[in-house]
Motif scaffolding. Sequence first.
Motif, PDB file in Angstrom:
ATOM      1  N   LEU A  65       1.714  17.411   1.804  1.00 38.75           N
ATOM      2  CA  LEU A  65       3.261  17.470   1.292  1.00 38.75           C
ATOM      3  C   LEU A  65       3.932  16.181   2.042  1.00 38.75           C
ATOM      4  O   LEU A  65       4.752  16.398   1.079  1.00 38.75           O
ATOM      5  CB  LEU A  65       3.668  19.217   1.906  1.00 38.75           C
ATOM      6  CG  LEU A  65       2.942  20.575   1.101  1.00 38.75           C
ATOM      7  CD1 LEU A  65       3.165  22.143   2.024  1.00 38.75           C
ATOM      8  CD2 LEU A  65       3.147  20.323   0.336  1.00 38.75           C
ATOM      9  N   LEU A  66       3.269  16.111   3.048  1.00 40.17           N
ATOM     10  CA  LEU A  66       3.741  15.060   4.313  1.00 40.17           C
ATOM     11  C   LEU A  66       3.425  14.021   4.186  1.00 40.17           C
ATOM     12  O   LEU A  66       2.231  14.316   4.869  1.00 40.17           O
ATOM     13  CB  LEU A  66       4.754  15.623   4.573  1.00 40.17           C
ATOM     14  CG  LEU A  66       5.406  14.465   5.572  1.00 40.17           C
ATOM     15  CD1 LEU A  66       7.202  14.596   5.081  1.00 40.17           C
ATOM     16  CD2 LEU A  66       6.805  15.001   7.005  1.00 40.17           C
ATOM     17  N   ASP A  67       3.337  12.613   3.931  1.00 38.15           N
ATOM     18  CA  ASP A  67       2.658  11.556   4.084  1.00 38.15           C
ATOM     19  C   ASP A  67       3.181  10.576   4.528  1.00 38.15           C
ATOM     20  O   ASP A  67       4.234   9.558   3.745  1.00 38.15           O
ATOM     21  CB  ASP A  67       1.752  10.920   2.900  1.00 38.15           C
ATOM     22  CG  ASP A  67       1.138  10.214   2.808  1.00 38.15           C
ATOM     23  OD1 ASP A  67       0.554   9.750   4.121  1.00 38.15           O
ATOM     24  OD2 ASP A  67       0.123   9.612   1.845  1.00 38.15           O
ATOM     25  N   LEU A  68       3.849  10.114   6.025  1.00 33.07           N
ATOM     26  CA  LEU A  68       4.161   8.896   6.598  1.00 33.07           C
ATOM     27  C   LEU A  68       3.063   8.281   6.789  1.00 33.07           C
ATOM     28  O   LEU A  68       3.762   7.086   7.523  1.00 33.07           O
ATOM     29  CB  LEU A  68       5.385   9.362   7.562  1.00 33.07           C
ATOM     30  CG  LEU A  68       6.086  10.917   7.647  1.00 33.07           C
ATOM     31  CD1 LEU A  68       6.607  10.762   8.766  1.00 33.07           C
ATOM     32  CD2 LEU A  68       7.291  10.987   7.023  1.00 33.07           C
ATOM     33  N   SER A  69       2.304   7.924   6.426  1.00 28.72           N
ATOM     34  CA  SER A  69       1.476   6.498   6.777  1.00 28.72           C
ATOM     35  C   SER A  69       1.897   5.793   6.248  1.00 28.72           C
ATOM     36  O   SER A  69       1.422   4.655   7.054  1.00 28.72           O
ATOM     37  CB  SER A  69      -0.114   6.541   6.689  1.00 28.72           C
ATOM     38  OG  SER A  69       0.177   6.911   4.769  1.00 28.72           O
ATOM     39  N   TYR A  70       2.328   5.530   5.442  1.00 34.49           N
ATOM     40  CA  TYR A  70       3.233   3.807   4.704  1.00 34.49           C
ATOM     41  C   TYR A  70       3.990   3.063   6.204  1.00 34.49           C
ATOM     42  O   TYR A  70       3.829   2.321   5.970  1.00 34.49           O
ATOM     43  CB  TYR A  70       3.584   4.220   3.428  1.00 34.49           C
ATOM     44  CG  TYR A  70       5.596   4.881   3.738  1.00 34.49           C
ATOM     45  CD1 TYR A  70       6.116   4.648   4.087  1.00 34.49           C
ATOM     46  CD2 TYR A  70       5.063   6.541   3.780  1.00 34.49           C
ATOM     47  CE1 TYR A  70       7.457   4.999   4.246  1.00 34.49           C
ATOM     48  CE2 TYR A  70       6.233   7.155   3.911  1.00 34.49           C
ATOM     49  CZ  TYR A  70       7.412   6.434   3.518  1.00 34.49           C
ATOM     50  OH  TYR A  70       9.248   7.024   4.191  1.00 34.49           O
ATOM     51  N   ALA A 130      -8.453  13.800   8.066  1.00 40.28           N
ATOM     52  CA  ALA A 130      -8.998  15.089   6.627  1.00 40.28           C
ATOM     53  C   ALA A 130      -7.770  14.691   5.952  1.00 40.28           C
ATOM     54  O   ALA A 130      -7.767  16.061   4.741  1.00 40.28           O
ATOM     55  CB  ALA A 130      -9.069  16.804   7.949  1.00 40.28           C
ATOM     56  N   PHE A 131      -6.469  14.202   6.263  1.00 40.48           N
ATOM     57  CA  PHE A 131      -5.512  14.560   5.153  1.00 40.48           C
ATOM     58  C   PHE A 131      -5.946  14.267   3.704  1.00 40.48           C
ATOM     59  O   PHE A 131      -6.726  12.973   3.292  1.00 40.48           O
ATOM     60  CB  PHE A 131      -4.479  13.628   5.622  1.00 40.48           C
ATOM     61  CG  PHE A 131      -4.058  14.295   7.059  1.00 40.48           C
ATOM     62  CD1 PHE A 131      -3.087  15.395   6.340  1.00 40.48           C
ATOM     63  CD2 PHE A 131      -4.334  14.069   7.692  1.00 40.48           C
ATOM     64  CE1 PHE A 131      -2.748  15.890   7.998  1.00 40.48           C
ATOM     65  CE2 PHE A 131      -3.770  13.979   9.456  1.00 40.48           C
ATOM     66  CZ  PHE A 131      -2.766  15.851   9.125  1.00 40.48           C
TER      67      PHE A 131
END
Length: 94
Positions: free
Chosen positions: A43-48, A37-38
Amino acid sequence: MKTHMQKTTWFAVLWILTTFFQVIAQDKWTMSFPEDAFTNDALLDLSYLNEATAGDNGFIKLSEDGNDFVNGNGETVRFWAIGGGDAARHDAFR
């Protein structure tokens, strides 16, 4: 009269067998996750930090000196512990 240890042991064995037979009855381990659902404006995306496909860099193992974890490429890997709860406050874990 059974001791407390005997009762606890029987309870543990019974619980393990119940869990084991529930898994067998399912015939497989099912893993289904809800849709992510992101959005891009999070605000914070660490998927990389994730690999494109799990295992792209090989298996995680201990380094030669045993002080670190490394991936299949030999690069040091670190883990972030979250949700440790109250255990960090106990002397046994220090």
